[in-house]
Design an enzyme around this catalytic site. Structure first.
Site, short mmCIF file in Angstrom:
data_model
loop_
_atom_site.label_atom_id
_atom_site.label_comp_id
_atom_site.label_asym_id
_atom_site.label_seq_id
_atom_site.Cartn_x
_atom_site.Cartn_y
_atom_site.Cartn_z
CB SER A 196 -11.04 4.80 0.42
OG SER A 196 -11.09 3.41 0.21
CG HIS A 224 -9.96 8.27 3.01
ND1 HIS A 224 -9.13 8.86 2.09
CD2 HIS A 224 -9.77 6.93 2.88
CE1 HIS A 224 -8.48 7.93 1.41
NE2 HIS A 224 -8.84 6.74 1.88
CE LYS A 265 -5.69 7.34 3.28
NZ LYS A 265 -5.82 6.16 4.12
C1 LIG Z 1 -5.37 4.84 4.37
C2 LIG Z 1 -6.13 4.08 5.36
C3 LIG Z 1 -5.48 3.29 6.31
C4 LIG Z 1 -3.99 3.05 6.28
O1 LIG Z 1 -3.29 4.07 6.93
P1 LIG Z 1 -1.72 3.91 7.12
O2 LIG Z 1 -1.38 4.87 8.20
O3 LIG Z 1 -1.08 4.27 5.80
O4 LIG Z 1 -1.46 2.50 7.51
C5 LIG Z 1 -6.24 2.68 7.28
N1 LIG Z 1 -7.58 2.80 7.30
C6 LIG Z 1 -8.24 3.54 6.40
C7 LIG Z 1 -9.73 3.65 6.48
C8 LIG Z 1 -7.53 4.19 5.39
O5 LIG Z 1 -8.19 4.91 4.48
#
Ligand SMILES: *Cc1c(COP(=O)(O)O)cnc(C)c1O
Length: 411
Positions: A196, A224, A265
């Site tokens: 990220s 992502h 996301k």
């Molecule tokens: C955003 C993200 C998460 C968290 O996801 P949630 O469903 O909001 O808990 C976990 N792992 C990665 C790699 C992320 O980018």
């Protein structure tokens, strides 16, 4: 007269908050008064263009996704009032899990209220004494914490960290593990698919070959990458032709053993997470995973919205293409305006500016110009590599990109 014992929490917390403020690291929350979209209403700023959400395909406010949630709410009520194994499994959960498995090209999937929870379930449930978990140094916080938790819950699980995306470093760690007499069980290697902060991707074919050589299981958190990577947006495995069922799949590359992912996301942006892979693993999670045995199921409304979002993604791969076109256009225009933007195939465009205070003041100035881009500095990223992180969406138009670049130029 009873005495009152000292309580250190209040004073120490005030001190922590004061020092965060002093060093410019205090986070002040921005409040939105409209749905997540290419442009949003922000309290105190009015209409601003949003270039920092993970709403990669613009599905968060897509009418069919919203409608599916409303319909779910009408038919099934507010929630399950139960964990999955007691009376909290509703037909939309099963439907969503079939859809996710079809989308990911896996035999099965199982959902949680977040990917954080899915991560917290996977290693403490899958690992046993004698196992060894190897993790990329830039992996997401939920993976790091899951591994830490595993070594507490399952005594005798060992862990290691390899240099970011460095196959030689990963190999050296696996070799050391293999000659460790305490490591008698399963080897695991875990990586983010898309990282990220850098917006770069893991070398899944290289990691797959390495895992094959050592008999290690490959686990990928592709949060992502959903809706972003691969021709039809299935993820980093599709990008490498490692997604069974997707166009271009090449069995010679192998595939990933288990995935974790988020529904918060690109896949609708609501909430929720999942594990996807062979049925024996998801069955073990149902039997033994503490975050699902002792915590409520995903709300049905959210499951219905997520299911619709994934269906739209599978039916309309042109959305993924629109995102890709936006990324290419923004990347070219930002570079042409003289900024140093990290090269990558993802929808994350970090512009390195160096100094933390500089990144934060640039982000503030952009907001005043009506463009919402977040600045990250130390300690989130290494000292001297503070950055603005621009995230593109299929919802952006060429005009939005022009306004972004115009504001960057004014800086
Ligand atoms: C955003 C993200 C998460 C968290 O996801 P949630 O469903 O909001 O808990 C976990 N792992 C990665 C790699 C992320 O980018």
């Amino acid at each position: 007269m009873p005495t009152t014992a000292a309580r250190p929490f209040d004073a120490r917390t005030d001190e922590t908050l004061r020092s965060l403020d002093e060093s410019g690291q205090y986070k002040r929350l921005h409040t939105l008064e409209s749905p997540m979209d290419a442009s949003v209403q922000m309290r105190g700023y009015g209409e601003v263009l949003c270039f920092c959400s993970n709403n990669y395909l613009g599905l968060a406010n897509e009418p069919r996704v919203v409608e599916a949630g409303i319909e779910g709410l009408r038919r099934y009520g507010a929630g399950t009032a139960s964990v999955r194994f007691i009376c909290g499994t509703f037909s939309p959960h099963e439907q969503l899990e079939r859809t996710i498995a079809q989308y990911m090209g896996t035999e099965s999937s199982y959902t949680f209220v977040s990917c954080w929870n899915a991560s917290e379930a996977i290693f403490p449930t899958f690992c046993e004494a004698g196992d060894y978990i190897l993790s990329d140094e830039l992996n997401h916080a939920c993976i790091i914490d899951s591994i830490r938790l595993t070594s507490v819950i399952k005594k005798g699980v060992k862990k290691g960290v390899f240099k970011h995306s460095d196959l030689a470093s990963a190999r050296a760690k696996l070799e050391a593990a293999r000659s460790d007499p305490d490591v008698t069980g399963q080897l695991w290697l875990v990586t983010d698919g898309v990282f990220s902060m850098e917006g770069d991707i893991a070398d899944l074919p290289g990691l797959r070959r390495l895992c094959n050589e050592f008999g290690a299981m490959l686990v990928v958190d592709d949060s992502h990458a959903h809706g972003v990577m691969g021709q039809t947006g299935r993820g980093t495995h599709e990008h490498y032709n490692m997604c069974p069922g997707a166009p271009g799949f090449d069995a010679a590359n192998g595939t990933v053993d288990y995935f974790t992912g988020t529904l918060g996301k690109g896949l609708g942006g609501g909430a929720g997470g999942f594990i996807a892979g062979p049925k024996r693993g998801t069955e073990l999670i149902i039997q033994r995973g503490r975050p699902t045995l002792f915590s409520n199921a995903l709300p049905v409304t959210v499951a219905c919205s997520a299911n619709e979002a994934i269906r739209i993604l599978m039916d309309e791969p042109q959305r993924v293409q629109r995102l890709r076109d936006n990324v290419a256009s923004a990347r070219a225009k930002i570079a042409a305006s003289g900024f140093d933007v990290l090269e990558s195939p993802t929808a994350i465009l970090p512009i390195i500016v160096g100094d933390t205070a500089k990144a934060i003041s640039m982000s503030q100035r952009l907001l005043e110009l009506g463009v919402f881009v977040i600045g990250f500095g130390y300690p989130v990223v290494p000292e001297g590599t503070a950055r603005l992180r621009i995230q593109m969406s299929a919802a952006h138009t060429e005009e939005h990109i022009e306004r972004l670049v115009g504001a960057l130029k004014k800086l």
